[in-house]
Design an enzyme around this catalytic site. Structure first.
Site, PDB file in Angstrom:
ATOM      1  N   HIS A   1       0.443   0.907 -13.207  1.00 22.02           N
ATOM      2  CA  HIS A   1       1.110  -0.320 -13.654  1.00 22.02           C
ATOM      3  C   HIS A   1       2.613  -0.055 -13.737  1.00 22.02           C
ATOM      4  O   HIS A   1       3.023   0.983 -14.271  1.00 22.02           O
ATOM      5  CB  HIS A   1       0.558  -0.743 -15.017  1.00 22.02           C
TER       6      HIS A   1
ATOM      7  N   GLY B   1       0.788  -1.222   0.000  1.00 21.69           N
ATOM      8  CA  GLY B   1       0.000   0.000   0.000  1.00 21.69           C
ATOM      9  C   GLY B   1       0.820   1.271   0.000  1.00 21.69           C
ATOM     10  O   GLY B   1       0.339   2.333   0.413  1.00 21.69           O
TER      11      GLY B   1
ATOM     12  N   LEU C   1      -6.863  -5.975 -20.005  1.00 24.03           N
ATOM     13  CA  LEU C   1      -5.893  -5.844 -18.910  1.00 24.03           C
ATOM     14  C   LEU C   1      -4.750  -4.886 -19.260  1.00 24.03           C
ATOM     15  O   LEU C   1      -4.092  -5.052 -20.291  1.00 24.03           O
ATOM     16  CB  LEU C   1      -5.317  -7.226 -18.572  1.00 24.03           C
TER      17      LEU C   1
ATOM     18  N   THR D   1      -9.864  -0.186 -18.633  1.00 22.98           N
ATOM     19  CA  THR D   1     -10.867  -0.702 -19.560  1.00 22.98           C
ATOM     20  C   THR D   1     -10.879  -2.224 -19.403  1.00 22.98           C
ATOM     21  O   THR D   1     -10.071  -2.782 -18.658  1.00 22.98           O
ATOM     22  CB  THR D   1     -10.529  -0.307 -21.010  1.00 22.98           C
TER      23      THR D   1
ATOM     24  N   THR E   1       9.519   4.777  -6.474  1.00 23.70           N
ATOM     25  CA  THR E   1       9.654   6.155  -5.989  1.00 23.70           C
ATOM     26  C   THR E   1       8.951   7.126  -6.952  1.00 23.70           C
ATOM     27  O   THR E   1       8.377   8.127  -6.519  1.00 23.70           O
ATOM     28  CB  THR E   1      11.130   6.583  -5.839  1.00 23.70           C
ATOM     29  N   GLN E   2       8.995   6.801  -8.239  1.00 21.03           N
ATOM     30  CA  GLN E   2       8.318   7.655  -9.228  1.00 21.03           C
ATOM     31  C   GLN E   2       6.805   7.444  -9.196  1.00 21.03           C
ATOM     32  O   GLN E   2       6.033   8.382  -9.391  1.00 21.03           O
ATOM     33  CB  GLN E   2       8.859   7.369 -10.635  1.00 21.03           C
TER      34      GLN E   2
ATOM     35  N   ASN F   1      -5.747   2.952 -12.676  1.00 18.11           N
ATOM     36  CA  ASN F   1      -4.784   1.961 -12.203  1.00 18.11           C
ATOM     37  C   ASN F   1      -3.378   2.502 -12.388  1.00 18.11           C
ATOM     38  O   ASN F   1      -3.136   3.350 -13.245  1.00 18.11           O
ATOM     39  CB  ASN F   1      -4.944   0.667 -13.024  1.00 18.11           C
TER      40      ASN F   1
HETATM   41  C1  GAR Z   1       3.315  -1.123  -7.496  1.00 15.16           C
HETATM   42  O1  GAR Z   1       4.585  -1.196  -8.080  1.00 15.16           O
HETATM   43  C2  GAR Z   1       2.231  -1.134  -8.564  1.00 15.16           C
HETATM   44  O2  GAR Z   1       2.581  -0.432  -9.715  1.00 15.16           O
HETATM   45  C3  GAR Z   1       2.127  -2.613  -8.834  1.00 15.16           C
HETATM   46  O3  GAR Z   1       2.225  -3.228  -7.583  1.00 15.16           O
HETATM   47  C4  GAR Z   1       3.027  -2.420  -6.707  1.00 15.16           C
HETATM   48  C5  GAR Z   1       2.204  -2.154  -5.471  1.00 15.16           C
HETATM   49  O4  GAR Z   1       2.974  -1.499  -4.502  1.00 15.16           O
HETATM   50  N1  GAR Z   1       0.888  -2.920  -9.465  1.00 15.16           N
HETATM   51  C6  GAR Z   1       0.744  -3.905 -10.336  1.00 15.16           C
HETATM   52  O5  GAR Z   1       1.636  -4.673 -10.618  1.00 15.16           O
HETATM   53  C7  GAR Z   1      -0.646  -4.039 -10.915  1.00 15.16           C
HETATM   54  N2  GAR Z   1      -0.664  -4.984 -11.968  1.00 15.16           N
HETATM   55  P1  GAR Z   1       2.248  -0.809  -3.251  1.00 15.16           P
HETATM   56  O6  GAR Z   1       1.252  -1.829  -2.677  1.00 15.16           O
HETATM   57  O7  GAR Z   1       3.374  -0.541  -2.296  1.00 15.16           O
HETATM   58  O8  GAR Z   1       1.567   0.428  -3.736  1.00 15.16           O
END
Ligand code: GAR
Length: 194
Positions: free
Chosen positions: A113, A12, A148, A145, A176-177, A111
Site C-alpha cells: 500500500h 505491474g 481494508l 485481513t 522506487t522504494q 499487499n
Molecule cells: C503501487 O504504488 C501500489 O502500492 C499501489 O498501486 C501502485 C501499483 O503500481 N497499490 C494500491 O494503491 C493498492 N491499494 P504497479 O502496478 O506499477 O505495481
C-alpha cells in the site's frame, strides 16, 4: 516447489520488480519458490505482457463480467487455486476483496500500500499526504485481513516529501522504494514459512 501467485490491475511495476529479484537471487534454487502465475482483473494491464515475456503463465478475469463482488471473488479464488499457491501477492490489485476471499487465503495473502499505514488507508494516498502537510511518506507491505489496508505490517519504507512535490512526483519516489521492499518482504516471508 512453492508457488507465488501475483495479482495485478495495471502497470505491474511491483510485479516486475519481484520477478526480476526472483531471477537475480535464484529463488527457485535458493528458496524453492517460483512465480507460478500473474493474474489481472483487467485485460489491458501492461504488466501481463511483461509476465508473458518472462514465460510466466498469465490469466485475465474481468470483474465486470460478474454480477457481484462475491461472484467475482469466488471465481478469482478458483483461478488462483489452480496454481496451488503458497503465497498470494497483491501488487497494485485495485479491488476490495471480500472476507470470503481473504479468509480462504488467510496467512498467505500480502499487499503493498502506498502510504505509511495506518495513515491513509484507501485511495489517493499521495494527494492526502500532501494535503495533510506530511514531511514524510512511504509504503507498507502487510498481511491482508478482512479490514481494508490493515493487517500486520511486514515492511515499510520512508521517503521525504519535498516542498515542490506533486502527487505524481511523490508517487514516483515512493514507487522506487516499493520495488525494493516488496521483493525483500516476500523473501523474508518465504524464509519464515519454511
Ligand atoms: C503501487 O504504488 C501500489 O502500492 C499501489 O498501486 C501502485 C501499483 O503500481 N497499490 C494500491 O494503491 C493498492 N491499494 P504497479 O502496478 O506499477 O505495481
Amino acid at each position: 516447489m512453492r508457488n507465488i501467485v501475483i495479482l495485478i490491475s495495471g502497470g505491474g511495476s511491483n510485479m516486475a520488480a519481484i520477478v526480476k529479484t526472483a531471477q537475480r537471487e535464484r529463488w527457485e534454487t535458493e528458496l524453492g519458490a517460483r512465480i507460478a502465475a500473474v493474474i489481472s482483473n483487467k485485460a489491458d494491464a501492461k504488466g501481463l505482457q511483461f509476465a508473458a515475456a518472462q514465460g510466466i503463465p498469465t490469466r485475465v478475469l474481468d470483474h465486470k463480467a460478474f454480477a457481484s463482488r462475491g461472484a467475482f471473488d469466488d471465481a478469482l479464488a478458483k483461478c488462483v487455486d489452480e496454481f496451488s499457491p503458497n503465497l498470494v501477492v497483491l501488487a497494485g490489485f485495485m479491488r476490495i476483496l471480500t472476507p470470503g476471499f481473504v479468509n480462504h487465503f488467510a496467512e498467505r495473502l500480502i499487499n503493498i500500500h502506498p502510504s505509511l499505514l495506518p495513515a491513509f488507508p484507501g485511495l489517493h494516498t499521495h494527494e492526502r499526504a500532501l494535503a495533510a502537510g506530511c514531511r514524510f511518506a512511504g509504503a507498507t507491505v502487510h498481511e491482508v485481513t478482512a479490514e481494508l489496508d490493515h493487517g500486520p505490517i511486514l515492511a515499510q519504507a520512508v521517503v521525504p516529501v519535498m516542498p515542490s512535490d506533486s502527487a505524481d512526483a511523490l508517487a514516483a519516489r515512493v514507487l522506487t522504494q516499493e520495488h525494493l521492499i516488496y521483493p525483500a518482504a516476500i523473501k523474508a516471508f518465504l524464509q519464515k514459512q519454511t
